[in-house]
Scaffold this motif. Sequence first.
Motif, PDB file in Angstrom:
ATOM      1  N   LYS A  55      -6.057   8.390  -1.721  1.00  0.00           N
ATOM      2  CA  LYS A  55      -4.648   8.018  -1.579  1.00  0.00           C
ATOM      3  C   LYS A  55      -4.098   8.222  -0.167  1.00  0.00           C
ATOM      4  O   LYS A  55      -3.132   7.562   0.228  1.00  0.00           O
ATOM      5  CB  LYS A  55      -3.789   8.795  -2.584  1.00  0.00           C
ATOM      6  CG  LYS A  55      -3.761  10.288  -2.349  1.00  0.00           C
ATOM      7  CD  LYS A  55      -2.908  10.998  -3.398  1.00  0.00           C
ATOM      8  CE  LYS A  55      -2.877  12.505  -3.150  1.00  0.00           C
ATOM      9  NZ  LYS A  55      -2.050  13.214  -4.161  1.00  0.00           N
ATOM     10  N   ILE A  87       1.347   1.697  -9.146  1.00  0.00           N
ATOM     11  CA  ILE A  87       0.785   3.017  -8.849  1.00  0.00           C
ATOM     12  C   ILE A  87       1.714   4.108  -9.359  1.00  0.00           C
ATOM     13  O   ILE A  87       1.264   5.120  -9.917  1.00  0.00           O
ATOM     14  CB  ILE A  87       0.527   3.173  -7.334  1.00  0.00           C
ATOM     15  CG1 ILE A  87      -0.618   2.251  -6.901  1.00  0.00           C
ATOM     16  CG2 ILE A  87       0.195   4.625  -6.984  1.00  0.00           C
ATOM     17  CD1 ILE A  87      -0.862   2.232  -5.413  1.00  0.00           C
ATOM     18  N   SER A 111       2.561  -1.026  -5.351  1.00  0.00           N
ATOM     19  CA  SER A 111       3.219   0.287  -5.284  1.00  0.00           C
ATOM     20  C   SER A 111       3.919   0.660  -6.586  1.00  0.00           C
ATOM     21  O   SER A 111       3.867   1.811  -7.036  1.00  0.00           O
ATOM     22  CB  SER A 111       4.215   0.317  -4.118  1.00  0.00           C
ATOM     23  OG  SER A 111       5.194  -0.707  -4.277  1.00  0.00           O
ATOM     24  N   LYS A 126      -0.990  -2.027  -0.710  1.00  0.00           N
ATOM     25  CA  LYS A 126      -0.153  -0.923  -1.180  1.00  0.00           C
ATOM     26  C   LYS A 126       1.226  -1.400  -1.616  1.00  0.00           C
ATOM     27  O   LYS A 126       1.739  -0.992  -2.658  1.00  0.00           O
ATOM     28  CB  LYS A 126      -0.013   0.150  -0.088  1.00  0.00           C
ATOM     29  CG  LYS A 126      -1.259   0.968   0.142  1.00  0.00           C
ATOM     30  CD  LYS A 126      -0.995   2.169   1.017  1.00  0.00           C
ATOM     31  CE  LYS A 126      -0.605   1.792   2.425  1.00  0.00           C
ATOM     32  NZ  LYS A 126      -0.480   2.986   3.292  1.00  0.00           N
ATOM     33  N   GLU A 127       1.833  -2.278  -0.813  1.00  0.00           N
ATOM     34  CA  GLU A 127       3.173  -2.744  -1.129  1.00  0.00           C
ATOM     35  C   GLU A 127       3.187  -3.549  -2.423  1.00  0.00           C
ATOM     36  O   GLU A 127       4.078  -3.397  -3.264  1.00  0.00           O
ATOM     37  CB  GLU A 127       3.732  -3.591   0.023  1.00  0.00           C
ATOM     38  CG  GLU A 127       3.990  -2.819   1.307  1.00  0.00           C
ATOM     39  CD  GLU A 127       2.707  -2.527   2.092  1.00  0.00           C
ATOM     40  OE1 GLU A 127       1.656  -3.103   1.736  1.00  0.00           O
ATOM     41  OE2 GLU A 127       2.769  -1.736   3.043  1.00  0.00           O
ATOM     42  N   ILE A 175      -6.420   1.977  -2.714  1.00  0.00           N
ATOM     43  CA  ILE A 175      -6.597   0.715  -3.430  1.00  0.00           C
ATOM     44  C   ILE A 175      -7.843  -0.014  -2.921  1.00  0.00           C
ATOM     45  O   ILE A 175      -8.013  -0.219  -1.720  1.00  0.00           O
ATOM     46  CB  ILE A 175      -5.363  -0.184  -3.266  1.00  0.00           C
ATOM     47  CG1 ILE A 175      -4.137   0.503  -3.868  1.00  0.00           C
ATOM     48  CG2 ILE A 175      -5.593  -1.542  -3.927  1.00  0.00           C
ATOM     49  CD1 ILE A 175      -2.857  -0.260  -3.668  1.00  0.00           C
ATOM     50  N   TRP A 220     -12.296   0.397   3.727  1.00  0.00           N
ATOM     51  CA  TRP A 220     -11.134   0.780   2.910  1.00  0.00           C
ATOM     52  C   TRP A 220     -10.608  -0.407   2.108  1.00  0.00           C
ATOM     53  O   TRP A 220      -9.404  -0.582   1.928  1.00  0.00           O
ATOM     54  CB  TRP A 220     -10.032   1.392   3.764  1.00  0.00           C
ATOM     55  CG  TRP A 220     -10.489   2.540   4.580  1.00  0.00           C
ATOM     56  CD1 TRP A 220     -10.440   2.669   5.937  1.00  0.00           C
ATOM     57  CD2 TRP A 220     -11.099   3.742   4.099  1.00  0.00           C
ATOM     58  NE1 TRP A 220     -10.987   3.867   6.333  1.00  0.00           N
ATOM     59  CE2 TRP A 220     -11.402   4.553   5.208  1.00  0.00           C
ATOM     60  CE3 TRP A 220     -11.442   4.220   2.818  1.00  0.00           C
ATOM     61  CZ2 TRP A 220     -12.006   5.795   5.104  1.00  0.00           C
ATOM     62  CZ3 TRP A 220     -12.055   5.463   2.711  1.00  0.00           C
ATOM     63  CH2 TRP A 220     -12.324   6.233   3.848  1.00  0.00           C
ATOM     64  N   TYR A 221     -11.525  -1.230   1.607  1.00  0.00           N
ATOM     65  CA  TYR A 221     -11.146  -2.393   0.815  1.00  0.00           C
ATOM     66  C   TYR A 221     -12.229  -2.734  -0.213  1.00  0.00           C
ATOM     67  O   TYR A 221     -11.954  -2.834  -1.402  1.00  0.00           O
ATOM     68  CB  TYR A 221     -10.893  -3.588   1.736  1.00  0.00           C
ATOM     69  CG  TYR A 221     -10.304  -4.791   1.052  1.00  0.00           C
ATOM     70  CD1 TYR A 221      -8.923  -4.949   0.964  1.00  0.00           C
ATOM     71  CD2 TYR A 221     -11.103  -5.783   0.493  1.00  0.00           C
ATOM     72  CE1 TYR A 221      -8.361  -6.060   0.343  1.00  0.00           C
ATOM     73  CE2 TYR A 221     -10.563  -6.890  -0.127  1.00  0.00           C
ATOM     74  CZ  TYR A 221      -9.193  -7.027  -0.203  1.00  0.00           C
ATOM     75  OH  TYR A 221      -8.646  -8.121  -0.819  1.00  0.00           O
ATOM     76  N   MET A 242      -3.669  -5.024   3.448  1.00  0.00           N
ATOM     77  CA  MET A 242      -2.947  -3.978   2.730  1.00  0.00           C
ATOM     78  C   MET A 242      -2.403  -4.497   1.403  1.00  0.00           C
ATOM     79  O   MET A 242      -1.745  -5.537   1.346  1.00  0.00           O
ATOM     80  CB  MET A 242      -1.806  -3.441   3.593  1.00  0.00           C
ATOM     81  CG  MET A 242      -2.289  -2.900   4.945  1.00  0.00           C
ATOM     82  SD  MET A 242      -3.596  -1.659   4.813  1.00  0.00           S
ATOM     83  CE  MET A 242      -2.606  -0.280   4.287  1.00  0.00           C
ATOM     84  N   ASN A 291      -5.785   2.490   3.077  1.00  0.00           N
ATOM     85  CA  ASN A 291      -5.524   1.565   1.977  1.00  0.00           C
ATOM     86  C   ASN A 291      -4.710   2.189   0.850  1.00  0.00           C
ATOM     87  O   ASN A 291      -4.424   1.531  -0.150  1.00  0.00           O
ATOM     88  CB  ASN A 291      -6.838   1.030   1.412  1.00  0.00           C
ATOM     89  CG  ASN A 291      -7.698   2.143   0.832  1.00  0.00           C
ATOM     90  OD1 ASN A 291      -7.462   3.328   1.090  1.00  0.00           O
ATOM     91  ND2 ASN A 291      -8.691   1.784   0.063  1.00  0.00           N
ATOM     92  N   GLY A 292      -4.363   3.462   0.987  1.00  0.00           N
ATOM     93  CA  GLY A 292      -3.605   4.136  -0.055  1.00  0.00           C
ATOM     94  C   GLY A 292      -4.380   4.345  -1.334  1.00  0.00           C
ATOM     95  O   GLY A 292      -3.797   4.619  -2.383  1.00  0.00           O
ATOM     96  N   TYR A 299      -7.274   1.581  -8.338  1.00  0.00           N
ATOM     97  CA  TYR A 299      -6.578   2.631  -7.600  1.00  0.00           C
ATOM     98  C   TYR A 299      -7.347   3.930  -7.802  1.00  0.00           C
ATOM     99  O   TYR A 299      -7.532   4.386  -8.935  1.00  0.00           O
ATOM    100  CB  TYR A 299      -5.138   2.796  -8.092  1.00  0.00           C
ATOM    101  CG  TYR A 299      -4.434   4.007  -7.520  1.00  0.00           C
ATOM    102  CD1 TYR A 299      -4.332   4.200  -6.144  1.00  0.00           C
ATOM    103  CD2 TYR A 299      -3.876   4.973  -8.366  1.00  0.00           C
ATOM    104  CE1 TYR A 299      -3.693   5.309  -5.617  1.00  0.00           C
ATOM    105  CE2 TYR A 299      -3.225   6.093  -7.844  1.00  0.00           C
ATOM    106  CZ  TYR A 299      -3.141   6.255  -6.471  1.00  0.00           C
ATOM    107  OH  TYR A 299      -2.525   7.357  -5.941  1.00  0.00           O
TER     108      TYR A 299
END
Length: 289
Positions: free
Chosen positions: A238, A173, A170, A166-167, A245, A217-218, A164, A242-243, A233
């Motif tokens: 979204k 984004i 973030s 996303k953090e 990403i 998802w990567y 992940m 993976n949000g 992104y």
Amino acid sequence: MKDKTIPSVKKVVKEKKEIEVIKTTDVSGKPKEIRMKRLPYVWPVNGSVKREYGWQNGKFYPYIEINTHKGERVRNARDGVIYAINGNIYTGYTVLIEHPDGWSTEYGPLRSVSIKRGNKINRGDVIGKSENSLLKFSIRHYANTVDPLQYLPDAIAHLKPPIMLKERFSDLIRKVKYKRPDLYLLTAYTAGPESTGKTPNHPLYGITACGKRVKDWYTVAADPQVGFGTVYYIPYFKDKPNGGIFVVEDRGSKIKGKHLDVFMRSLRDALRFGAKRDQPVYILGKIKM
């Protein structure tokens, strides 16, 4: 040579053939329909995949390993006939089931079995109980093994979550939402011969151009001018795990300019996705590979 004591699966199993219509679009944006036979398999146990099929660290694994619980009930994945039960109570049992059209599945190790050799068995019926916390499951078409994750439904739900990011990204984004995005053509590809020309027994099956294994998802393939490790992104994704990403880990002979090719485990998912033109895309930065 076929064991004549086992009834012919063609005579015993009458499998209903269902056709699935996949609605998609081509790269020009025109809608099209693809007709495929609906997959007849179900998961033998409900758990996450610990080891995937294929080459890993110089060794070929012709099966997947599924996390489960000791004593968990193991179910038959497809209508068929019990062809063989090997092993014993001390070493664990392995069950081989024959299915129509040259297909077969294998399950093991099992601590006990509740079926007999030569019996017809329906999809979802209990075969036995798992010997330990890992179940090896394989699918063959005649003498060739295939990747079970290409045939089992909702495979991505049983895979470990992607790394992940996303953090980490973030804040970026939130900021890029106020910037003008670049517009890209988005397509999807798989590790299979339809996209890469490689069959599952190829030593580079599922290996990207940068030498890493493809990840759901990567992984995304980009133009050769874009460096490996570049982070994109894509707002279209979204709401995915993976949000939205993705990391550039691969190339493609037709991937040029503002064109990204997203890796998807399932051929059906890739076909459904088709091509999406003029999609907003942002570059967030780069990570070490």
